[in-house]
Design an enzyme around this catalytic site. Structure first.
Site, PDB file in Angstrom:
ATOM      1  N   HIS A 371      -3.585   3.616   5.295  1.00 10.94           N
ATOM      2  CA  HIS A 371      -3.232   3.135   6.625  1.00 10.94           C
ATOM      3  C   HIS A 371      -1.718   3.163   6.818  1.00 10.94           C
ATOM      4  CE1 HIS A 371      -6.933   1.525   8.582  1.00 10.94           C
ATOM      5  NE2 HIS A 371      -7.398   1.733   7.362  1.00 10.94           N
ATOM      6  N   PRO A 372      -1.251   3.488   8.015  1.00 12.38           N
ATOM      7  CA  PRO A 372       0.186   3.540   8.280  1.00 12.38           C
ATOM      8  C   PRO A 372       0.767   2.148   8.518  1.00 12.38           C
ATOM      9  CG  PRO A 372      -1.008   4.047  10.267  1.00 12.38           C
ATOM     10  CD  PRO A 372      -2.046   3.884   9.187  1.00 12.38           C
ATOM     11  N   SER A 388      -5.075   6.054  15.200  1.00 17.43           N
ATOM     12  CA  SER A 388      -4.021   5.071  14.971  1.00 17.43           C
ATOM     13  C   SER A 388      -3.008   5.063  16.109  1.00 17.43           C
ATOM     14  CB  SER A 388      -3.308   5.352  13.644  1.00 17.43           C
ATOM     15  OG  SER A 388      -4.169   5.078  12.557  1.00 17.43           O
ATOM     16  N   GLU A 391      -4.577   3.143  18.961  1.00 10.57           N
ATOM     17  CA  GLU A 391      -4.705   1.723  18.641  1.00 10.57           C
ATOM     18  C   GLU A 391      -3.359   1.015  18.736  1.00 10.57           C
ATOM     19  OE1 GLU A 391      -8.474   2.663  15.695  1.00 10.57           O
ATOM     20  OE2 GLU A 391      -6.466   2.344  14.863  1.00 10.57           O
ATOM     21  N   GLN A 392      -2.315   1.599  18.154  1.00 12.22           N
ATOM     22  CA  GLN A 392      -1.002   0.951  18.197  1.00 12.22           C
ATOM     23  C   GLN A 392      -0.473   0.904  19.626  1.00 12.22           C
ATOM     24  OE1 GLN A 392       1.901   1.547  15.182  1.00 12.22           O
ATOM     25  NE2 GLN A 392       0.413   2.012  13.572  1.00 12.22           N
ATOM     26  N   PHE A 423       0.415  -3.738   5.746  1.00 13.08           N
ATOM     27  CA  PHE A 423      -0.218  -4.774   6.553  1.00 13.08           C
ATOM     28  C   PHE A 423      -1.208  -4.101   7.497  1.00 13.08           C
ATOM     29  CE2 PHE A 423      -0.319  -7.220  10.563  1.00 13.08           C
ATOM     30  CZ  PHE A 423      -0.861  -8.404  10.079  1.00 13.08           C
ATOM     31  N   ALA A 426      -6.621  -5.222  13.010  1.00 15.16           N
ATOM     32  CA  ALA A 426      -7.275  -4.538  14.132  1.00 15.16           C
ATOM     33  C   ALA A 426      -6.479  -4.855  15.391  1.00 15.16           C
ATOM     34  CB  ALA A 426      -8.725  -4.990  14.267  1.00 15.16           C
ATOM     35  N   VAL A 427      -5.505  -3.988  15.708  1.00 19.42           N
ATOM     36  CA  VAL A 427      -4.546  -4.297  16.769  1.00 19.42           C
ATOM     37  C   VAL A 427      -5.216  -4.431  18.132  1.00 19.42           C
ATOM     38  CG1 VAL A 427      -2.596  -3.273  15.554  1.00 19.42           C
ATOM     39  CG2 VAL A 427      -3.991  -1.846  17.051  1.00 19.42           C
TER      40      VAL A 427
END
Length: 471
Positions: A371-372, A388, A391-392, A423, A426-427
């Site tokens: 994961h980034p 990703s 999501e971000q 870290f 689930a954003v």
């Protein structure tokens, strides 16, 4: 492929609102089985007499002999029970669906004429009222074809509904293959109709009932008096009516037999129930074919690519990125016992999460490390996966101030140094402020507590991604 054919999901937690005509809260659909003259009997070329569904306690088949008492009980259904029920339902204006055994219909021309004059639907109940469970497939296929032929010859119309009753594991498939049926009812697995797929055919199923059914006058445990049957029918009606009132119209199926409910003492309870149901507002009394036509018009089937039917390559291509850069999870999940219950986001997630949980600690850690960082260098360089990136962006992490970017960078570094993996959160469940708050709180956790939390968040991210792809 290890695949499980049974469907344990059905309509799931949110069944459709049937949307019955006139805004009815409940459809009360009544079936009258016409089997008299189609049952096991050596006069019909069978090896033994009938032993099923009569008032003879402990009845057994008599090989090679006529069972005079059994025959006469079935004859009562045709001679007296049918006409008593015909008078009841026509006087109340309630139409029926007849499950008609073809050979029984052929031996009862007056009753068939009365059914047709009343506007009742005559669906097929098979060629003979005998067990299909031991029939070779070709024999059962031939019996289905002969039932359709004889039914059409006797009634003048091809049947549009089918119910064998004493069916085999092949029956529904064989009837679907025969084609031409608006519905099949050889299931007891739901309160509402639903669709199945077989090859290029979409077949409507309207489940039947063995519990709101007068057959329990002839089985144990069962009914003894008419008021017991009445009480059960009222309780079922009241429950479904209340559910329909709360939202989501329901369907109640009731099964009847001439030789059982057609007896005076039993029918009195049925009559009281019908009058009770008719006294309520928003009650529809359709034939089964009316239900089928309504469902086909208002709830047509929509096909989609089902995970349980995908090839391995397609399954891995579709779901290999659900767990970040970890296609091995989808590869292993494909080998599980998948079935219709896995054709949803929750179902595929269950299979993928099982393989993630069953992996070695090193493999799970590898997933976490894949994961980034949040708002990290990969994001700034636009090198995140499409999932990703979206999501971000959903939490505004693609539009940070310099101060916010510096804060995330500092937290990322401290978290990685302490725990050894990025870290993960689930954003889509949080806004920017909530993410920062969770970041600061979880940074203080010991690693043995943070590791399971990070894994939980990985699974949550996977579920949200699947919900973008599947029902």
């Amino acid at each position: 492929m290890n695949r499980y054919p049974r469907d344990m999901l059905g309509h799931g937690p949110t069944p459709p609102d049937a949307g019955w005509p006139g805004g009815a809260r409940i459809a009360v659909q009544i079936v009258l089985n016409y089997e008299e003259g189609g049952e096991n009997c050596i006069l019909h070329g069978d090896a033994a007499s009938e032993a099923f569904l009569s008032d003879i306690a402990g009845a057994a088949m008599w090989p090679g002999q006529r069972h005079w008492n059994m025959e006469s009980i079935y004859e009562y259904g045709a001679r007296a029970g049918f006409w008593r029920l015909h008078r009841l339902f026509t006087s109340l204006g309630i139409p029926l669906t007849i499950y008609g055994v073809a050979t029984a219909l052929a031996r009862s021309p007056e009753q068939v004429a009365a059914m047709q004059d009343a506007g009742w639907e005559i669906a097929s109940h098979g060629f003979k009222w005998v067990e299909h469970k031991d029939m070779p497939e070709e024999e059962e296929r031939a019996a289905i074809a002969e039932a359709i032929r004889l039914h059409t010859e006797v009634t003048g119309e091809r049947p549009l509904g089918w119910y064998t009753g004493r069916c085999s594991a092949n029956t529904v498939r064989l009837v679907t293959e025969a084609g031409g049926f608006a519905y099949i009812s050889d299931t007891y697995d739901d309160d509402l109709p639903y669709w199945i797929e077989h090859g290029d055919r979409d077949q409507l199923i309207i489940p039947y009932t063995l519990e709101a059914n007068d057959m329990r006058f002839a089985t144990s445990p069962g009914w003894i008096t008419g008021d017991q049957f009445e009480r059960y029918l009222k309780d079922a009606f009241d429950t479904l009516y209340a559910e329909g009132e709360a939202g989501g119209a329901k369907m109640m199926s009731i099964g009847l037999h001439n030789r059982l409910i057609g007896r005076p003492g039993k029918m009195a309870g049925l009559k009281r129930f019908l009058e009770y149901a008719q006294a309520h507002q928003g009650v529809w009394f359709p034939r089964r074919i009316d239900v089928a036509r309504h469902w086909a018009e208002h709830h047509p089937h929509t096909r989609f690519e089902r995970p349980s039917r995908m090839s391995r390559d397609t399954f891995v291509a579709r779901f290999g990125g659900i767990f970040e850069h970890s296609p091995w999870i989808a590869e292993r999940a494909f080998a599980l016992e998948l079935g219709p219950a896995h054709d949803t986001a929750v179902g595929v997630h269950s299979a993928l999460a099982r393989m993630f949980r069953a992996a070695t600690p090193e493999e799970r850690l590898g997933v976490l490390k894949a994961h980034p960082d949040l708002a990290g260098k990969l994001a700034q360089a636009k090198r995140l996966t499409a999932e990703s990136t979206g999501e971000q962006a959903s939490a505004g992490l693609d539009a940070l101030t310099d101060a916010e970017r510096a804060r995330f960078g500092d937290l990322n570094a401290k978290y990685m140094e302490k725990h050894g993996f990025p870290f993960i959160i689930a954003v889509r469940d949080h806004d920017k402020a909530g993410i920062l708050s969770a970041f600061e709180r979880r940074l203080a956790n010991p690693t043995d507590a943070e590791l399971p939390e990070a894994c939980k968040q990985v699974e949550r991210i996977a579920l949200l991604r699947l919900k973008d792809l599947l029902p």
